[in-house]
Design an enzyme around this catalytic site. Structure first.
Site, PDB file in Angstrom:
ATOM      1  N   HIS A  86       0.826  -1.207   0.000  1.00  0.00           N
ATOM      2  CA  HIS A  86       0.000   0.000   0.000  1.00  0.00           C
ATOM      3  C   HIS A  86       0.862   1.259   0.000  1.00  0.00           C
ATOM      4  O   HIS A  86       2.029   1.255   0.389  1.00  0.00           O
ATOM      5  CB  HIS A  86      -0.919   0.011   1.218  1.00  0.00           C
ATOM      6  CG  HIS A  86      -0.169   0.044   2.529  1.00  0.00           C
ATOM      7  ND1 HIS A  86       0.409   1.186   3.046  1.00  0.00           N
ATOM      8  CD2 HIS A  86       0.103  -0.941   3.422  1.00  0.00           C
ATOM      9  CE1 HIS A  86       0.991   0.922   4.183  1.00  0.00           C
ATOM     10  NE2 HIS A  86       0.829  -0.373   4.436  1.00  0.00           N
ATOM     11  N   GLU A 203      -2.217  -7.300   7.577  1.00  0.00           N
ATOM     12  CA  GLU A 203      -0.876  -7.124   8.122  1.00  0.00           C
ATOM     13  C   GLU A 203      -0.658  -7.995   9.356  1.00  0.00           C
ATOM     14  O   GLU A 203      -1.604  -8.576   9.902  1.00  0.00           O
ATOM     15  CB  GLU A 203      -0.663  -5.640   8.462  1.00  0.00           C
ATOM     16  CG  GLU A 203       0.689  -5.268   9.064  1.00  0.00           C
ATOM     17  CD  GLU A 203       1.879  -5.566   8.162  1.00  0.00           C
ATOM     18  OE1 GLU A 203       2.025  -6.747   7.767  1.00  0.00           O
ATOM     19  OE2 GLU A 203       2.672  -4.647   7.873  1.00  0.00           O
TER      20      GLU A 203
END
Length: 308
Positions: A86, A203
């Site tokens: 990202h 994550e």
């Protein structure tokens, strides 16, 4: 669900080579890192080096050679995974401001400070610009290098990944990457950006509030073009305030994610938009060398999966 053993097929990309320095590697300046080399599939096409780009020839190698040759008794398949981190998030800025040691000691467990709120962190303006730069790069790759557009798109359920995927892929003309038919390409379908949210792609989980996801309803309202995988919970049932996943724990999670993708998806070129820690874990499971990505970066990896 089937289980697989994964390995990285080296010799195709710069990022696979130990001589390549991850900190200075620029995927935009190196054609996604694709090495200039000959392929077995080249022998099937006269004048292929004149008429076809390196990416077109590589696509033929994957589809017509690697995915067609099966050693006796071996059930294997090959995919090219585009692993994208990202763009910069507000939590990345906070960590840099406080320093990693102080961030891990105290601030990562807080919801924010006087300048920012980082629970399920948003992209910064720079993070949006990073994703838009990748979008411009993809446009050039599709039209000039003839890089095959991804056939499937998966994202972490965190806001920063959903926003990055949209900024990167939403307005691409994916048809420009399919101008030349590829023998053995059974897709036969128009390539469309239809992103799917995968809970397991998130994550490293726990303690850090930037990794506590929003509710499904909130995400669906903000990102109505995304499909949530079957069984995606309304609220975050995985994040805990007192335990941060170990490498072994996240690697086991990424193994299950890959097993799901390789079992249920016949696509050969697949995009995964995720995080630094998640991508490090994916690379470990894939038997790839350590290769840390800065925010906004993307690397393709050629993966061989053998049924266990």
């Amino acid at each position: 669900m089937k289980q697989f053993h994964y390995s990285t097929v080296t010799g195709y990309f710069l990022q696979d080579e130990f001589a390549t320095i991850a900190e200075t590697f620029n995927f935009m300046a190196t054609n996604f890192g694709l090495l200039e080399r000959d392929y077995e599939a080249d022998t099937l096409i006269p004048n292929c080096k004149v008429d076809l780009t390196q990416w077109e020839r590589f696509e033929r190698e994957v589809r017509t050679t690697l995915n067609r040759e099966q050693p006796s008794g071996e059930q294997s398949r090959y995919k090219v995974l585009f692993l994208g981190r990202h763009g910069q998030g507000v939590h990345n800025v906070a960590e840099r401001r406080y320093g990693t040691a102080e961030w891990d000691r105290y601030w990562a467990a807080q919801d924010g400070d006087s300048t920012a709120h980082w629970v399920d962190a948003h992209l910064t303006d720079l993070g949006i610009q990073q994703a838009q730069a990748v979008n411009a790069f993809w446009k050039r790759q599709l039209t000039e290098a003839k890089t095959p557009g991804p056939e499937s798109y998966y994202t972490s359920p965190m806001r920063r990944c959903l926003a990055t995927a949209n900024q990167t892929f939403a307005n691409l003309d994916l048809s420009s990457s399919t101008s030349t038919p590829v023998p053995g390409d059974s897709t036969g379908r128009e390539l469309l950006y239809k992103p799917v949210v995968k809970e397991l792609l998130r994550e490293v989980n726990g303690v850090h509030t930037c990794d506590r996801r929003s509710s499904r309803c909130t995400l669906a309202a903000e990102f109505p073009n995304f499909t949530f995988e079957a069984g995606f919970a309304e609220h975050d049932e995985l994040w805990t305030p007192d335990h941060r996943e170990t490498n072994n724990e996240i690697d086991e999670r990424m193994q299950r994610l890959l097993d799901d993708v390789f079992t249920t998806d016949d696509s050969v070129f697949v995009s995964l938009t995720a995080h630094s820690g998640a991508i490090c874990s994916l690379l470990r499971v894939l038997g790839h060398r350590e290769f840390r990505l800065p925010t906004g970066a993307v690397i393709p990896v050629l993966v061989k999966a053998v049924t266990v």
